[in-house]
Design an enzyme around this catalytic site. Structure first.
Site, PDB file in Angstrom:
ATOM      1  N   ASN A   7       3.507  -4.218   0.901  1.00 37.57           N
ATOM      2  CA  ASN A   7       3.756  -3.068   1.769  1.00 37.57           C
ATOM      3  C   ASN A   7       5.241  -3.083   2.141  1.00 37.57           C
ATOM      4  O   ASN A   7       5.663  -3.840   3.010  1.00 37.57           O
ATOM      5  CB  ASN A   7       2.869  -3.181   3.022  1.00 37.57           C
ATOM      6  CG  ASN A   7       3.131  -2.059   4.019  1.00 37.57           C
ATOM      7  OD1 ASN A   7       3.824  -1.086   3.707  1.00 37.57           O
ATOM      8  ND2 ASN A   7       2.567  -2.186   5.215  1.00 37.57           N
ATOM      9  N   LYS A   9       6.857  -0.923   3.640  1.00 40.23           N
ATOM     10  CA  LYS A   9       7.078  -0.200   4.909  1.00 40.23           C
ATOM     11  C   LYS A   9       8.239   0.786   4.735  1.00 40.23           C
ATOM     12  O   LYS A   9       8.412   1.332   3.655  1.00 40.23           O
ATOM     13  CB  LYS A   9       7.295  -1.190   6.060  1.00 40.23           C
ATOM     14  CG  LYS A   9       6.134  -2.193   6.161  1.00 40.23           C
ATOM     15  CD  LYS A   9       6.145  -2.999   7.426  1.00 40.23           C
ATOM     16  CE  LYS A   9       4.919  -3.919   7.447  1.00 40.23           C
ATOM     17  NZ  LYS A   9       4.839  -4.731   8.660  1.00 40.23           N
ATOM     18  N   HIS A  90      -2.725   1.406   9.604  1.00 41.60           N
ATOM     19  CA  HIS A  90      -1.893   0.224   9.875  1.00 41.60           C
ATOM     20  C   HIS A  90      -1.545   0.223  11.369  1.00 41.60           C
ATOM     21  O   HIS A  90      -1.340   1.281  11.965  1.00 41.60           O
ATOM     22  CB  HIS A  90      -0.629   0.268   9.015  1.00 41.60           C
ATOM     23  CG  HIS A  90       0.136  -1.016   9.038  1.00 41.60           C
ATOM     24  ND1 HIS A  90       0.924  -1.373  10.105  1.00 41.60           N
ATOM     25  CD2 HIS A  90       0.194  -2.038   8.157  1.00 41.60           C
ATOM     26  CE1 HIS A  90       1.451  -2.576   9.865  1.00 41.60           C
ATOM     27  NE2 HIS A  90       1.026  -2.997   8.689  1.00 41.60           N
ATOM     28  N   GLU A 147      -5.829  -7.349  10.100  1.00 43.80           N
ATOM     29  CA  GLU A 147      -4.417  -7.508  10.449  1.00 43.80           C
ATOM     30  C   GLU A 147      -4.250  -7.750  11.942  1.00 43.80           C
ATOM     31  O   GLU A 147      -4.092  -6.793  12.711  1.00 43.80           O
ATOM     32  CB  GLU A 147      -3.661  -6.235  10.047  1.00 43.80           C
ATOM     33  CG  GLU A 147      -3.646  -5.981   8.559  1.00 43.80           C
ATOM     34  CD  GLU A 147      -2.241  -5.791   8.066  1.00 43.80           C
ATOM     35  OE1 GLU A 147      -1.894  -6.365   7.031  1.00 43.80           O
ATOM     36  OE2 GLU A 147      -1.465  -5.080   8.742  1.00 43.80           O
ATOM     37  N   SER A 185       2.176 -12.156   8.299  1.00 45.69           N
ATOM     38  CA  SER A 185       3.044 -13.306   8.008  1.00 45.69           C
ATOM     39  C   SER A 185       2.549 -14.144   6.836  1.00 45.69           C
ATOM     40  O   SER A 185       2.624 -15.383   6.862  1.00 45.69           O
ATOM     41  CB  SER A 185       3.236 -14.172   9.262  1.00 45.69           C
ATOM     42  OG  SER A 185       3.862 -13.416  10.281  1.00 45.69           O
TER      43      SER A 185
HETATM   44  P1  PGA Z   1       4.122  -9.117   7.565  1.00 53.40           P
HETATM   45  O1  PGA Z   1       3.448  -7.666   7.631  1.00 53.40           O
HETATM   46  O2  PGA Z   1       3.681  -9.743   6.265  1.00 53.40           O
HETATM   47  O3  PGA Z   1       5.582  -8.871   7.639  1.00 53.40           O
HETATM   48  O4  PGA Z   1       3.585  -9.893   8.735  1.00 53.40           O
HETATM   49  C1  PGA Z   1       2.110  -7.515   7.278  1.00 53.40           C
HETATM   50  C2  PGA Z   1       1.704  -6.093   7.496  1.00 53.40           C
HETATM   51  O5  PGA Z   1       2.229  -5.432   8.386  1.00 53.40           O
HETATM   52  O6  PGA Z   1       0.830  -5.600   6.782  1.00 53.40           O
END
Ligand code: PGA
Length: 222
Positions: A7, A9, A90, A147, A185
Site C-alpha cells: 500500500n 498510500k 483503511h 489493522e 509495521s
Molecule cells: P505500515 O502501514 O506498514 O506503515 O504500518 C500499514 C497500513 O497502513 O496498512
C-alpha cells in the site's frame, strides 16, 4: 494462497512508480499473490506496464456507481483499467476522511458488482459494527485485513498471539473461509511469524522500498 499487499498510500511520483516496478524482484508464484496498490493517478501506469508478477489494487473506490458524483472514481472505471482488488475502510480513510461503516459497506457492494475483490480493513473495535451494516453474502466474498491502529506506521507491530485471536474472531463474525491478513509495521524481519497465523500481510511503510517489499514476498514464500 498468501496475499502480500504493497500500500503505497499517497506517496511517489510517476518516475518513482516506474522505478518501483523495475526494482521489484519478486517472482510470479502459485503460493503467493503480490498486489501493488499505488495512488489512483498511477493505476493506469501500473496496469499499462503489464507486469504479471503482481496484481493491481486501488486504495479506495466511490461508494456510488457511474454518474453525477464529482471527483469520484467508481468501481466500473477501476475494473476497466485492470484493477482486481481494492482496499476499503483503511483507518486513514475512516480517520481523515470521515468514512462511516455504511459508506464502506456501499463501496464493498460496488466493487463486488464489478468483480473486484474488496480488502476490508478492520480494527478490533469495529469488527462487529462493520459486519452489522453489510449484506451477509458480501461478508463471504472479501479479504479482511486486521489493522490495529496502534501498529500502523508506528514500528510497534502487534504481537502474534493477539493477531491469532483476532483472526479467529473475524472468522466467527464474517465467514470462516475469508482470507484474513495482518497489517501494521510489517517488515522483512517479522513477516514470517504473521504468515504462520494468517493469510498474508498488508504493508505500508516497508513497501515503499521495492527491494524491501521483494524480501517480504520472498520471506512469505520460503
Ligand atoms: P505500515 O502501514 O506498514 O506503515 O504500518 C500499514 C497500513 O497502513 O496498512
Amino acid at each position: 494462497m498468501k496475499y502480500v499487499i504493497a500500500n503505497l498510500k499517497s506517496n511517489k511520483n510517476t518516475a518513482e512508480v516506474a522505478d518501483w516496478i523495475q526494482s521489484y524482484t519478486g517472482k510470479k508464484s502459485d503460493a503467493v499473490t503480490a498486489i501493488l496498490a499505488p495512488s489512483l493517478v498511477h493505476l493506469t501506469q501500473v496496469s499499462d506496464a503489464g507486469d504479471d508478477r503482481f496484481a493491481l489494487a486501488a486504495q479506495d473506490v466511490s461508494q456510488f456507481p457511474m454518474g453525477s458524483y464529482t471527483g469520484a472514481v467508481n468501481a466500473r472505471q477501476l475494473k476497466e483499467i485492470g484493477v482486481q482488488y481494492a482496499i476499503v475502510g483503511h483507518s486513514e480513510r475512516r480517520r481523515y476522511f470521515g468514512e462511516t461503516h455504511a459508506q464502506i459497506a456501499n463501496k464493498i457492494a460496488q466493487l463486488l458488482d464489478e468483480g473486484i475483490t474488496p480488502v476490508l480493513c478492520l480494527d478490533t473495535e469495529y469488527i462487529v459494527e462493520q459486519a452489522a451494516v453489510m449484506d451477509p453474502e458480501h461478508q463471504k466474498k472479501i479479504i479482511v485485513a486486521y489493522e490495529p491502529l496502534s501498529a500502523i506506521g508506528s514500528g510497534k507491530n502487534q504481537d502474534v498471539g493477539t493477531v491469532t485471536e483476532v483472526v479467529k474472531e473475524i472468522h466467527q463474525v464474517y465467514d470462516d473461509q475469508v482470507p484474513v491478513l495482518y497489517g501494521g509495521s510489517v517488515t522483512e524481519d517479522n513477516v514470517r511469524e504473521y504468515s504462520l497465523v494468517c493469510d498474508g500481510v498488508l504493508v505500508g511503510g516497508a513497501s515503499l522500498d521495492p527491494k524491501h517489499f521483494s524480501r517480504i514476498v520472498a520471506a512469505i514464500t520460503a
